[in-house]
Scaffold this motif. Structure first.
Motif, PDB file in Angstrom:
ATOM      1  N   ASP A 293      -2.044  -4.476   9.008  1.00 39.30           N
ATOM      2  CA  ASP A 293      -1.642  -5.765   9.553  1.00 39.30           C
ATOM      3  C   ASP A 293      -0.337  -5.553  10.322  1.00 39.30           C
ATOM      4  O   ASP A 293       0.726  -5.435   9.732  1.00 39.30           O
ATOM      5  CB  ASP A 293      -1.425  -6.743   8.393  1.00 39.30           C
TER       6      ASP A 293
ATOM      7  N   GLY B 115      -8.022  -1.417  -1.266  1.00 38.87           N
ATOM      8  CA  GLY B 115      -8.533  -0.365  -0.402  1.00 38.87           C
ATOM      9  C   GLY B 115      -8.574   0.991  -1.081  1.00 38.87           C
ATOM     10  O   GLY B 115      -9.105   1.944  -0.560  1.00 38.87           O
TER      11      GLY B 115
ATOM     12  N   MET C  17      -3.660   6.859   7.957  1.00 37.14           N
ATOM     13  CA  MET C  17      -4.779   7.672   7.478  1.00 37.14           C
ATOM     14  C   MET C  17      -4.382   8.314   6.155  1.00 37.14           C
ATOM     15  O   MET C  17      -3.209   8.630   5.944  1.00 37.14           O
ATOM     16  CB  MET C  17      -5.094   8.787   8.482  1.00 37.14           C
TER      17      MET C  17
ATOM     18  N   GLN D  24      -7.089  -1.439   6.753  1.00 42.05           N
ATOM     19  CA  GLN D  24      -6.806  -2.405   7.779  1.00 42.05           C
ATOM     20  C   GLN D  24      -5.306  -2.628   7.786  1.00 42.05           C
ATOM     21  O   GLN D  24      -4.740  -3.109   6.810  1.00 42.05           O
ATOM     22  CB  GLN D  24      -7.505  -3.717   7.461  1.00 42.05           C
TER      23      GLN D  24
ATOM     24  N   TRP E  33       3.788   1.225   1.366  1.00 45.01           N
ATOM     25  CA  TRP E  33       3.196   0.998   2.689  1.00 45.01           C
ATOM     26  C   TRP E  33       1.876   0.252   2.601  1.00 45.01           C
ATOM     27  O   TRP E  33       1.450  -0.381   3.557  1.00 45.01           O
ATOM     28  CB  TRP E  33       2.992   2.337   3.413  1.00 45.01           C
ATOM     29  N   LEU E  34       1.230   0.300   1.484  1.00 51.31           N
ATOM     30  CA  LEU E  34      -0.067  -0.370   1.346  1.00 51.31           C
ATOM     31  C   LEU E  34       0.038  -1.869   1.556  1.00 51.31           C
ATOM     32  O   LEU E  34      -0.897  -2.509   1.979  1.00 51.31           O
ATOM     33  CB  LEU E  34      -0.658  -0.094  -0.041  1.00 51.31           C
ATOM     34  N   HIS E  35       1.237  -2.411   1.235  1.00 50.37           N
ATOM     35  CA  HIS E  35       1.375  -3.858   1.364  1.00 50.37           C
ATOM     36  C   HIS E  35       1.400  -4.293   2.810  1.00 50.37           C
ATOM     37  O   HIS E  35       1.383  -5.469   3.110  1.00 50.37           O
ATOM     38  CB  HIS E  35       2.671  -4.329   0.702  1.00 50.37           C
ATOM     39  N   PHE E  36       1.491  -3.348   3.714  1.00 51.21           N
ATOM     40  CA  PHE E  36       1.583  -3.739   5.117  1.00 51.21           C
ATOM     41  C   PHE E  36       0.232  -3.663   5.799  1.00 51.21           C
ATOM     42  O   PHE E  36       0.119  -3.474   6.994  1.00 51.21           O
ATOM     43  CB  PHE E  36       2.631  -2.866   5.810  1.00 51.21           C
ATOM     44  N   MET E  37      -0.802  -3.782   5.000  1.00 47.89           N
ATOM     45  CA  MET E  37      -2.133  -3.755   5.565  1.00 47.89           C
ATOM     46  C   MET E  37      -2.792  -5.108   5.366  1.00 47.89           C
ATOM     47  O   MET E  37      -2.454  -5.847   4.455  1.00 47.89           O
ATOM     48  CB  MET E  37      -2.946  -2.666   4.882  1.00 47.89           C
ATOM     49  N   LYS E  38      -3.759  -5.380   6.247  1.00 51.06           N
ATOM     50  CA  LYS E  38      -4.440  -6.694   6.186  1.00 51.06           C
ATOM     51  C   LYS E  38      -5.183  -6.824   4.878  1.00 51.06           C
ATOM     52  O   LYS E  38      -5.737  -5.879   4.357  1.00 51.06           O
ATOM     53  CB  LYS E  38      -5.420  -6.790   7.344  1.00 51.06           C
ATOM     54  N   GLN E  39      -5.183  -8.059   4.375  1.00 53.02           N
ATOM     55  CA  GLN E  39      -5.976  -8.291   3.170  1.00 53.02           C
ATOM     56  C   GLN E  39      -7.430  -8.378   3.567  1.00 53.02           C
ATOM     57  O   GLN E  39      -7.781  -8.907   4.619  1.00 53.02           O
ATOM     58  CB  GLN E  39      -5.502  -9.574   2.504  1.00 53.02           C
TER      59      GLN E  39
ATOM     60  N   ASN F 145      -3.210   6.959  -3.244  1.00 52.27           N
ATOM     61  CA  ASN F 145      -3.450   6.262  -1.988  1.00 52.27           C
ATOM     62  C   ASN F 145      -2.555   6.782  -0.882  1.00 52.27           C
ATOM     63  O   ASN F 145      -2.356   6.117   0.114  1.00 52.27           O
ATOM     64  CB  ASN F 145      -3.170   4.768  -2.155  1.00 52.27           C
ATOM     65  N   CYS F 146      -1.999   7.929  -1.108  1.00 52.84           N
ATOM     66  CA  CYS F 146      -0.977   8.416  -0.186  1.00 52.84           C
ATOM     67  C   CYS F 146      -1.530   8.521   1.237  1.00 52.84           C
ATOM     68  O   CYS F 146      -2.606   9.039   1.469  1.00 52.84           O
ATOM     69  CB  CYS F 146      -0.491   9.778  -0.651  1.00 52.84           C
ATOM     70  N   MET F 147      -0.722   7.996   2.173  1.00 57.06           N
ATOM     71  CA  MET F 147      -1.109   8.059   3.582  1.00 57.06           C
ATOM     72  C   MET F 147      -0.094   8.923   4.312  1.00 57.06           C
ATOM     73  O   MET F 147       0.932   9.278   3.772  1.00 57.06           O
ATOM     74  CB  MET F 147      -1.120   6.645   4.163  1.00 57.06           C
TER      75      MET F 147
END
Lengths: 344, 313, 454
Positions: C14, A337, C30, C12, A322-328, A298-300
């Motif tokens: 947050d 995701g 990205m 998404q 960093w994935l945890h900082f995205m909207k559910q 999932n590397c961004m």
């Protein structure tokens, strides 16, 4: 009341090895705490810094290893500030340790009894030889060695691997330490013996009220014995939480990968084992961003640039990604995701 | 244990027999006769040969040697002290005693000084003490005994005149100093190096980590846990040391004019005094073989893993 | 903040969850390209065993210095004799018993006039019996020209001096006569293109090369002898080590590979030889072999015998001794390696993968064995040098006119209290050679056997 008091608090511990090739940051700022009577598992692959971290607690770090920062509070005292003599009295008495290879960890030229008694007498000069021997025999019986009175006078080479590890445990517990650090204590043993040793450790932990830090790369062992788990990768704790959270709700991609790559017999749907691609990073030249980034599916872009901070997932469950900082999205965790990313 | 020792003694006797045979064949291969001098006529040589049984076939001669050795009779000298029993020459003229004393003192010095020096170096690894000892021991194993012996002789006996130039029969302590030092220096250095290496090796073992984790004092970790394990290779080396010290005694005895067995052996070879060559070889070999046996038994005491049963090997 | 993350794809983000201290935008979330990921991972270059060993050896300062010093010793022993005008066997009559860097009276005389002439030739500084230049034709080459002259009577214990100014002339000086730089002309020189048939060349020199280590009682240059002795000692060491290597590896490999009863018998033989105090036998052997070897050399039937004859019986019997007694350690090591490798898992694995025997030996056994062989051979050289010097010291090794470092020490012994430096020079060179070889061997062990490294 008792709950809040911590036996051990490790804060931002940093350990480096100063090799000719450069500084290797084996442990790069880890923090955790351990309560009384608690069993904490530290999981990670070889070279993740889990043993190094344990050695620095007990002051066994060998040159060129050096603690470069942070603190280790044991019952409120910073053990890193102990002088050599105080550290010696601390070792074995308050904290003891058992190691991976029971075949080489006992001195071949002294009897088991001699080595057990030594652990006792080097902290308590007043104890008589007879008392020490009686205690040694008692400890051997406690760890399930039959015919202990005779066995106590035998040499390590007369013991089998499992028995030696039992003797090591007896030796570690003979001074009734508050903390036992077990560094891969079952790795070198046969599977059946492994189970016996784990069972023994579980029993003894309850009987003696010892806290345990259990270092292993074997997730099955962790599930068996631990209350809480820290997952280490390349000198960082990437995820930490209660054992059930880590196993059933892993959040960090590395933890997920680790679990996916472990065979499980208790699951009904026997999924295929998924290995984690790539090899651990070179600690001499760690990446700028997330250490796991180069191996992560999932590397961004951000992952390659910035180290991820911890996200608090509740009940002491933390994970650095960093994935945890995205909207559910529709009830799923952000990490769901993953599929999108893969399809993209 | 007893079985093992008996087995070892049998092997030792066999080895001695082989050494006797080889020596016998070699000394008979030396061209010429022991009785060949400017004045001797063929008849005289033939008579002398007949007198000492040298006219018999070789295998008979060898068999006679073995028979008499089994009876404890080492024969009589042909030339150097004609007619004197060899056992008298070796044992009752102080030769064996001198060489043995010299050798044992040298061995003792090598062990008593070498092991602690090795420990000190290992304990202070990386410091100037270690560096200094490493330089000394490394150079020490590169200096041939005869160079050291001669230099000592020139410096302390000829120039400074502190010590006698001729050590003779080693009657005073001063006479011992230089021969013992030159004989043992190489081995002292070697033992120190070996101890240091095996000590460092032992220090890196898992059981040392265990001992430290128990909270054992550093001194005790070194002296109790590391030392005993690191002595094993040192003990192994003591067998060759004994052989080496005998070798060195040839040089040292001639440099310091000590009438010992080593010097006598060289002379007997050059003089072709067959019974003396044979007896000296057997006595010196026996010394080395006995030393090897002692070493193997010492093993058992230091390392309980070694079981000396006759089943072994 | 919100505007930054307006376009949301594919994740998404947050913004509220992002810790304040990070300034991020949506671009950061990205997916990363594979190439970007790969660039983060340092590529490990895989290095070959030998390259890696060499890298480790190079890092070992002590061994590198030792290697450098040993190479200097090699130059000293092999190139040195070509650089100095003295040879190991020549006796310089006027130069006996000189101390290091000392000049004999004659040499001092010659030096005192060196500035005032173009070159000189001192009969007394020539080796051996040549203390006079006989009557006859000679020529001298100087400044690209050839000068010829005919001596009408022999010139003894004199210095011939060339002055090639307006009238090239040859002067002669009796060494004793020189007081204030005055000397008489004996002859005009004749400029010529081709000297007469049979004319001998005289080489003029401008200076006297010092006897750096002094000379011995026979007037031989000790430095020349030490160079020669070092060469002999080093060669003996290397040849003996090679003999041990060949015999030991063959014996050990056969024993290890054959196994079973063959191995058992072969190893009992090794044990037996091992427990014999070799030096006793070596001494006997030296005496025993001396005459038969000499007889063999004298018969001179084959080229081999002649080559050996050039070496002398002492050296050849040292080689025989090594071939007979000293290979046992090597045999044990090789057998141990073979046995160990036979049961190594990677060998089993290779066999299971269908690798041929040849490939297993080439790819697995040899590289793993070579380290031990190189180390043992390297450490065998100094021990051979030691043994040779020991025997020579007892008067049994090399015999005159040859010299080895041991025999030089032995020669020095007679006059040790008067001229201790005669022992010191060869003794120090011997020690330095053995010392550096030991250190190089140790360095090789560290470099070739990574398992020994902590």
């Amino acid at each position: 009341m008792e709950e809040n008091r911590k036996l051990l608090e490790v804060k931002d511990l940093k350990v480096s090895f100063f090799t000719p090739a450069g500084e290797v940051k084996a442990v790069n700022g880890i923090s955790y705490s351990l309560g009384y009577n608690e069993v904490m598992g530290i999981v990670g692959e070889s070279g993740s810094g889990k043993s190094v971290e344990a050695y620095s607690i007990i002051g066994l770090l060998q040159s060129p290893g050096k603690v470069t920062g942070g603190s280790i509070l044991f019952e409120g005292e910073n053990v890193l500030e102990y002088d050599a003599e105080k550290m010696r009295q601390f070792r074995g008495n308050k904290v003891s340790m058992i190691f991976q290879n029971p075949m080489t960890c006992l001195n071949p030229v002294y009897t088991i009894g001699n080595q057990l008694m030594e652990a006792l007498t080097c902290h308590d000069k007043s104890i008589s030889k007879e008392q020490a021997k009686a205690r040694a025999i008692q400890m051997l019986e406690l760890v399930g060695i039959n015919n202990a009175a005779k066995r106590v006078d035998q040499y390590p080479h007369e013991f089998s691997g499992g028995m030696r590890q039992r003797a090591m445990i007896a030796m570690a517990l003979i001074c009734e330490p508050k903390l036992l650090i077990a560094d891969e204590p079952t790795t070198a043993l046969d599977v059946t013996i492994q189970a016996q040793i784990l069972e023994l450790m579980k029993d003894l932990q309850k009987k003696e009220n010892t806290s345990i830090i259990f270092i292993t790369h074997n997730l099955g062992v962790v599930a068996e014995i631990c209350d809480r788990v820290s997952v280490m990768y390349a000198g960082h704790i990437v995820e930490q939480g209660l054992v059930q959270d880590i196993f059933y709700r892993p959040q960090h991609p590395y933890t997920k990968g680790l679990i996916a790559s472990t065979p499980r017999l208790d699951e009904e749907d026997q999924e295929r084992l998924v290995p984690i691609e790539g090899t651990p990073i070179d600690l001499l030249n760690p990446p700028k961003g997330c250490n796991f980034g180069p191996r992560c599916k999932n590397c961004m872009k951000i992952c390659l640039r910035e180290k991820p901070p911890y996200a608090d997932l509740g009940e002491g469950h933390i994970s650095a990604c960093w994935l945890h900082f995205m909207k559910q999205k529709s009830g799923k965790t952000a990490l769901a995701g993953k599929e999108n990313a893969a399809n993209e | 244990m007893t079985g093992y020792i008996i087995k070892r003694i049998i092997v030792a006797i066999l080895t001695l027999l082989v050494i006797m045979t080889v020596t016998f064949l070699l000394m008979n291969a030396i061209p010429g006769s022991p009785f060949l001098t400017e004045k001797s006529t063929p008849e005289m040589i033939a008579r002398a040969n007949a007198k000492y049984g040298l006219d018999k076939p070789l295998y008979v001669q060898l068999w006679n040697y073995i028979k008499s050795y089994l009876k404890g009779d080492l024969g009589t000298s042909l030339k150097m002290q004609e007619g004197t029993p060899v056992s008298t020459i070796i044992f009752h003229q102080g030769k064996f005693e001198l060489s043995l004393k010299l050798g044992l003192y040298a061995l003792l010095l090598a062990v008593v000084l070498g092991i602690p020096l090795g420990c000190i170096a290992a304990y202070n690894r990386g410091t100037w003490i270690d560096g200094f000892l490493r330089v000394v021991t490394t150079v020490g194993v590169a200096i041939p005994t005869f160079v050291l012996a001669t230099l000592l002789l020139v410096t302390f006996a000829v120039k400074l005149q502190w010590l006698p130039t001729v050590s003779g029969s080693l009657t005073t302590w001063k006479a011992y100093v230089m021969p013992v030092i030159s004989l043992s220096f190489y081995y002292l250095c070697y033992v120190a190096k070996l101890t240091r290496t095996s000590m460092l090796d032992a220090i890196n073992q898992d059981y040392i980590r265990t001992a430290r984790a128990k909270g054992v004092k550093t001194r005790s970790v070194i002296l109790k846990h590391a030392l005993r394990n690191s002595l094993i290779p040192v003990i192994t080396y003591l067998g060759p040391v004994m052989a080496g010290i005998i070798t060195g005694s040839f040089v040292v005895e001639s440099t310091f004019s000590i009438p010992g067995l080593g010097k006598y052996f060289v002379q007997s070879v050059l003089n072709r005094d067959y019974p003396v060559i044979m007896a000296t070889t057997v006595v010196l070999s026996a010394l080395v073989i006995i030393m090897n046996l002692v070493v193997d038994i010492a093993y058992k005491i230091v390392d309980p893993r070694i079981t000396l049963t006759s089943k072994e090997a | 903040m919100d505007g930054k993350f307006a376009k949301i794809s594919p994740f998404q983000v947050d913004p509220d969850k992002i810790p304040q201290n990070f300034d991020l935008n949506e671009e950061d979330f990205m997916p990363a390209e594979e190439a970007e990921k790969a660039s983060m991972v340092e590529k490990h270059k895989s290095v070959s065993y030998w390259k890696d060993a060499w890298r480790r050896f190079r890092k070992n300062t002590v061994s590198m210095v030792a290697l450098a010093i040993f190479l200097v010793c090699l130059l000293f022993a092999f190139l040195g004799p070509k650089l100095i005008p003295y040879s190991y066997g020549d006796q310089y009559r006027s130069s006996q018993k000189l101390g290091p860097m000392e000049y004999s009276e004659n040499e001092q005389t010659a030096l005192s006039i060196a500035d005032s002439c173009d070159g000189f030739f001192a009969t007394s500084l020539q080796p051996g019996s040549m203390n006079a230049i006989k009557k006859g034709d000679y020529y001298v080459q100087h400044g690209g020209k050839t000068y010829a002259f005919t001596l009408k009577k022999a010139v003894e214990k004199s210095i011939l001096i060339l002055k090639a100014d307006a009238e090239p002339a040859l002067f002669v000086v009796k060494e004793k006569d020189i007081k204030d730089g005055q000397y008489e002309k004996i002859q005009e020189l004749e400029l010529t293109d081709t000297p007469v048939e049979g004319a001998k060349e005289i080489k003029l020199v401008k200076t006297v090369f010092p006897h750096v280590f002094g000379t011995d009682s026979a007037g031989r240059d000790i430095m020349a002898r030490t160079m020669y002795g070092a060469r002999v000692s080093i060669l003996i060491g290397i040849v003996a080590a090679l003999i041990v290597l060949v015999i030991g590896s063959i014996y050990g490999a056969i024993s290890g590979l054959a196994g079973g009863a063959v191995d058992f018998v072969m190893m009992r033989i090794v044990e037996l030889i091992y427990s014999i105090p070799e030096v006793l036998i070596v001494l006997l052997l030296q005496v025993v072999l001396k005459d038969p070897l000499q007889a063999w050399f004298d018969s001179g039937t084959s080229a081999f015998a002649q080559a050996m004859g050039d070496l002398g019986s002492g050296i050849v019997s040292i080689f025989i001794t090594f071939a007979l007694l000293y290979w046992v350690t090597m045999a044990r090591i090789v057998r141990g390696q073979v046995l160990q490798l036979k049961k190594q898992e990677y060998v089993t694995a290779a066999t299971a993968l269908g690798a041929s025997n040849g490939r297993i030996i080439r790819r697995h056994l040899l590289p793993n064995c070579v380290g031990a062989l190189v180390i043992t051979t390297c450490l065998q050289i100094p021990s051979a040098i030691f043994l040779e010097s020991f025997l020579s010291f007892l008067g049994l090794g090399v015999s005159a006119p040859m010299a080895s470092l041991g025999s030089l020490c032995s020669d020095a012994l007679e006059t040790i209290s008067l001229y201790p430096y005669r022992l010191v020079f060869p003794g120090v060179i011997l020690t330095v050679i053995v010392l550096t070889l030991n250190l190089v061997g140790d360095g090789l062990r560290d470099a070739l056997d990574p398992r020994l490294k902590k």
